[in-house]
Design an enzyme around this catalytic site. Sequence first.
Site, PDB file in Angstrom:
ATOM      1  N   LYS A  25       0.691  -1.125   0.138  1.00 52.62           N
ATOM      2  CA  LYS A  25       0.200   0.209   0.305  1.00 52.62           C
ATOM      3  C   LYS A  25       0.715   1.152  -0.017  1.00 52.62           C
ATOM      4  O   LYS A  25       2.112   1.549   0.884  1.00 52.62           O
ATOM      5  CB  LYS A  25      -0.755   0.236   0.712  1.00 52.62           C
ATOM      6  CG  LYS A  25      -1.637   1.475   1.180  1.00 52.62           C
ATOM      7  CD  LYS A  25      -2.687   0.661   2.437  1.00 52.62           C
ATOM      8  CE  LYS A  25      -3.630   2.185   2.339  1.00 52.62           C
ATOM      9  NZ  LYS A  25      -4.256   2.187   3.989  1.00 52.62           N
ATOM     10  N   GLU A  27       7.202  -5.787   0.108  1.00 56.44           N
ATOM     11  CA  GLU A  27       6.314  -5.743   1.608  1.00 56.44           C
ATOM     12  C   GLU A  27       5.322  -6.788   0.919  1.00 56.44           C
ATOM     13  O   GLU A  27       4.691  -7.521   2.535  1.00 56.44           O
ATOM     14  CB  GLU A  27       5.612  -4.354   0.927  1.00 56.44           C
ATOM     15  CG  GLU A  27       6.252  -3.318   2.110  1.00 56.44           C
ATOM     16  CD  GLU A  27       6.049  -3.305   3.111  1.00 56.44           C
ATOM     17  OE1 GLU A  27       5.209  -4.380   3.827  1.00 56.44           O
ATOM     18  OE2 GLU A  27       5.930  -2.486   3.692  1.00 56.44           O
ATOM     19  N   LYS A  41      -2.219  -1.294  -3.367  1.00 56.53           N
ATOM     20  CA  LYS A  41      -3.143   0.091  -3.830  1.00 56.53           C
ATOM     21  C   LYS A  41      -2.217   0.896  -3.581  1.00 56.53           C
ATOM     22  O   LYS A  41      -1.482   0.988  -2.795  1.00 56.53           O
ATOM     23  CB  LYS A  41      -3.559  -0.057  -2.726  1.00 56.53           C
ATOM     24  CG  LYS A  41      -4.848   0.421  -2.382  1.00 56.53           C
ATOM     25  CD  LYS A  41      -5.099   0.849  -1.051  1.00 56.53           C
ATOM     26  CE  LYS A  41      -6.130   2.179  -0.880  1.00 56.53           C
ATOM     27  NZ  LYS A  41      -7.176   2.611   0.463  1.00 56.53           N
ATOM     28  N   ARG A  81       1.523  10.441   5.916  1.00 54.38           N
ATOM     29  CA  ARG A  81       1.654   8.200   6.494  1.00 54.38           C
ATOM     30  C   ARG A  81       2.892   7.750   6.043  1.00 54.38           C
ATOM     31  O   ARG A  81       3.274   6.124   6.174  1.00 54.38           O
ATOM     32  CB  ARG A  81       0.438   7.780   5.821  1.00 54.38           C
ATOM     33  CG  ARG A  81      -1.080   7.801   6.552  1.00 54.38           C
ATOM     34  CD  ARG A  81      -2.142   7.340   6.608  1.00 54.38           C
ATOM     35  NE  ARG A  81      -3.409   7.366   7.876  1.00 54.38           N
ATOM     36  CZ  ARG A  81      -4.052   8.141   6.638  1.00 54.38           C
ATOM     37  NH1 ARG A  81      -4.593   8.386   6.482  1.00 54.38           N
ATOM     38  NH2 ARG A  81      -5.571   8.283   7.948  1.00 54.38           N
TER      39      ARG A  81
HETATM   40 ZN   LIG Z   1      -5.200   2.613   7.888  1.00 54.69          ZN
END
Ligand SMILES: [Zn+2]
Length: 326
Positions: free
Chosen positions: A196, A234, A249, A218
């Site tokens: 992600k 990952e 994503k 993030r």
């Molecule tokens: Zn979250």
Amino acid sequence: MFRRKRRLRLNSVMRNLVCENTLNIHDFIYPLFIVEGRDIKNEIDSMPGVFQMSLDNILRECESLQNLGIEAILLFGVPPQYKKDSNGSYAWNSDGIIPQSIREIKKHFPQLYVIADVCFCEYTDHGHCGILDSKIQSVDNDATLLNLARQSIVLAQSGVDMLAPSAMMDGQIITMRNALDADGFVNLPIMSYSTKFASAYYGPFREVAQSSPNFGDRKSYQEDGANAREAILESLNDESEGADILMVKPALAYLDIVKSIREKSLLPLAVYNVSGEYALLKAGQKLGIIDYEKVMLETLLSFKRAGADIIITYHAKEAAKLLAAK
Ligand SMILES: [Zn+2]
């Protein structure tokens, strides 16, 4: 040799015979955003056709999804601000909006496959995906793992069909798997948001899920869009921790990653065709600058060609109608 490739393109029967990838209604997962209250159906400005809905309207929506042939949904909870705290503890409240919704949906639509997002960004008052660690000014990985396990067990007890952890904490898959197995949920699959990216394509989602972080970003837990090897690592890491399905994503800007993971893993692979991708096509439709339906189907097909088995998409309803009419 002068190869006449056009021989195989001259009529539709032959084109169908040599067609390598097709879209199928059964490939789709449709995301739903659930708010507390009754009779609520708020359309998202940047995402025409996508709504925040209260449970009564969600149940109506489930019926229409089933009628369209869509068999799988992915649930996100949007709790009111006053239920949020620094830990996101409402996420493991068994009477919370998502556990309650799972029970109701499964009661009325037992055939519908219900998947729940597992994360804290919708539940924390700071909007980050876990408990904060002031020393690193970011999320405390291992403290958050414990809470992900708690949230997973509550969702499992509510009757969810599959869990989809999206927090990007290290070790989250093995932690959840061990917690689920210890509680007897050995048959509950985990679809990991294994790769992600920290992406600007999530913008409209954060409006609908009310999950923007109120400081920072993030990037200390989500993947850097510049890195391909790390992105593959990952997903392979989540495979080794016990994920049943991997995911990339966003989808469209990362099709090279989809293809690479497809080549390196034998697990089923999902893509999340995210809110920003949807919003851009919708904006193009509104401006009249693209043939929206054709561009949408072409985009969805590109995910299959890159190697995705499963497509999580806000286009699912429109695509289902078009595919049924073909
Ligand atoms: Zn979250």
